[in-house]
Write a protein that holds these residues in place. Structure first.
Motif, PDB file in Angstrom:
ATOM      1  N   ARG A  71      35.240  66.264  -6.169  1.00  0.00           N
ATOM      2  CA  ARG A  71      36.503  66.413  -5.460  1.00  0.00           C
ATOM      3  C   ARG A  71      36.938  65.022  -4.975  1.00  0.00           C
ATOM      4  NH1 ARG A  71      35.403  70.377  -1.015  1.00  0.00           N
ATOM      5  NH2 ARG A  71      35.064  71.943  -2.622  1.00  0.00           N
ATOM      6  N   SER A  72      35.969  64.256  -4.501  1.00  0.00           N
ATOM      7  CA  SER A  72      36.282  62.894  -4.043  1.00  0.00           C
ATOM      8  C   SER A  72      36.759  62.027  -5.200  1.00  0.00           C
ATOM      9  CB  SER A  72      35.053  62.237  -3.417  1.00  0.00           C
ATOM     10  OG  SER A  72      34.469  63.087  -2.485  1.00  0.00           O
ATOM     11  N   VAL A  73      36.165  62.233  -6.372  1.00  0.00           N
ATOM     12  CA  VAL A  73      36.591  61.467  -7.549  1.00  0.00           C
ATOM     13  C   VAL A  73      38.047  61.813  -7.857  1.00  0.00           C
ATOM     14  CG1 VAL A  73      36.191  61.068 -10.024  1.00  0.00           C
ATOM     15  CG2 VAL A  73      34.239  61.393  -8.483  1.00  0.00           C
ATOM     16  N   GLY A  74      38.360  63.107  -7.795  1.00  0.00           N
ATOM     17  CA  GLY A  74      39.732  63.562  -8.075  1.00  0.00           C
ATOM     18  C   GLY A  74      40.736  63.004  -7.087  1.00  0.00           C
ATOM     19  N   LEU A  75      40.316  62.917  -5.822  1.00  0.00           N
ATOM     20  CA  LEU A  75      41.217  62.388  -4.793  1.00  0.00           C
ATOM     21  C   LEU A  75      41.645  60.954  -5.113  1.00  0.00           C
ATOM     22  CD1 LEU A  75      39.528  63.725  -1.529  1.00  0.00           C
ATOM     23  CD2 LEU A  75      41.752  64.399  -2.420  1.00  0.00           C
TER      24      LEU A  75
END
Ligand SMILES: [Zn+2]
Ligand SMILES: [Zn+2]
Length: 369
Positions: A71-75
């Motif tokens: 999710r952090s990568v996507g952010l």
């Protein structure tokens, strides 16, 4: 390498592909694709991330932990989104998502998605397979936490809202494709707490620890980390002032009130069903390190409940003492049952690990008025 609007447009239309944007400098040891430093063969890394999480969770929860990480990568895609916006390309969320995964796929990472359904609140995507579904094929279950998290992160970044993605079909689970359903949700306490009780999430997913600020929150509620010897220390201190038996009684009473208050808190958060309330408390206390629930039995004839626990906080803190020590735990169990079912009960510890028994066993019976 300078990359502009025309490059993105050509990529979206399929007139160009990522190969024109690969820069490999073996002397400098750099590999850039589309102006961003990258590296090849993520398989080892992906497998290691899944296995690291599986080592202290189960497989299902490990997938969720990977989802949180990605999710952090996507952010991180917000930078690309703003760059496109500045150059006059204002893509709707679903189209931006497709572009991100197209770019990633051509580099050997993300899947090339096909859009199945889209609305403001729901986006459904499908792909023949993802790389993690190949890497983790032997897990024989939906495994695509990398993509679930990535999708959630990208959608959160560009919409500013919370999205929850589920994988309803997965190649690793024997399906013909991997299919993802992303829903825009209101991130409520109830929603997260229920996910923990159902085993869809572990509490670690919702711990917000800010060590530098000195705060910890578990699903928006402030919590503290406490050393386990607090229990032996507190008991010994009470024993000195009032004697052993009364000290046990005070602890029992205090933890019973705490258990009840805890249930009241759950009720305020919208949980009403008695069994769910008590299951929630058992799950949370267990995952917070208070005990492990071994079994929970009901004797209809005696109208008595028996709860068997392992690793209770007190028996671990006291070690071997030759007698029962779990007054706080007994009180807590009574409080949870009283609060959840609205009855008056008495909890007694009939076996204790500190006394030499295998487990700590508690009986819960109705309290005579
Ligand atoms: Zn999959
Ligand atoms: Zn015990």
């Amino acid at each position: 390498m300078k990359i502009g609007k025309e490059d993105f447009e050509a990529l979206i239309k399929g007139e160009k592909d990522i190969s024109s944007y690969i820069e490999l400098d073996t002397v400098a040891g750099t590999y850039s694709v589309f102006g961003v430093r990258t590296a090849s063969n993520p398989n080892y890394l992906i497998k290691a991330i899944y296995e690291m999480n599986e080592a202290h969770l189960n497989k299902k929860l490990a997938v969720k932990a990977v989802r949180k990480l990605f999710r952090s990568v996507g952010l991180g895609s917000l930078g690309l989104f703003n760059l496109l916006k500045k150059s006059g390309m204002d893509l709707p969320p679903a189209e931006f998502l497709l572009l991100v995964f197209k770019l990633q796929h051509q580099q050997g990472w993300g899947a090339p998605f096909e859009l199945v359904e889209q609305s403001d609140k729901r986006i459904v995507l499908r792909t023949k397979h993802t790389f993690e579904s190949e890497i983790l094929k032997d897990w024989k279950m939906p495994v695509c936490g990398v993509h679930m998290g990535w999708i959630e992160g990208v959608l959160m970044a560009v919409t500013g809202k919370t999205w929850y993605c589920l994988e309803r079909k997965c190649v690793a689970n024997g399906d013909d494709c991997c299919e993802f359903v992303a829903d825009q949700v209101e991130p409520s306490w109830k929603f997260k707490a229920q996910a923990v009780v159902k085993g869809d999430s572990a509490i670690t997913e919702f711990i917000e620890h800010k060590p530098v600020k000195g705060t910890i929150k578990l699903i928006d509620d402030p919590v503290v980390i406490m050393p386990r010897f607090v229990f032996s220390s507190m008991m010994n201190s009470l024993k000195k002032t009032m004697g052993e038996l009364p000290a046990g009684g005070v602890n029992y009473r205090a933890y019973m009130d705490m258990g009840k208050e805890n249930i009241e808190h759950y009720k305020k958060m919208g949980i009403t069903e008695p069994k769910t309330l008590s299951d929630m408390a058992f799950t949370f206390y267990s995952q917070m390190g208070w005990f492990r629930l071994v079994k929970d039995e009901w004797n209809e004839e005696k109208k008595e409940k028996t709860i068997t626990l392992d690793n209770t906080v007190e028996s671990e803190a006291f070690g071997s003492t030759g007698k029962n020590v779990c007054y706080c735990t007994a009180g807590l169990l009574a409080g949870i049952i009283e609060g959840s079912f609205g009855i008056k009960v008495q909890a007694r510890e009939i076996k204790c690990h500190s006394k030499g028994d295998e487990f700590c066993v508690f009986t819960i019976s109705n309290k005579a008025e």
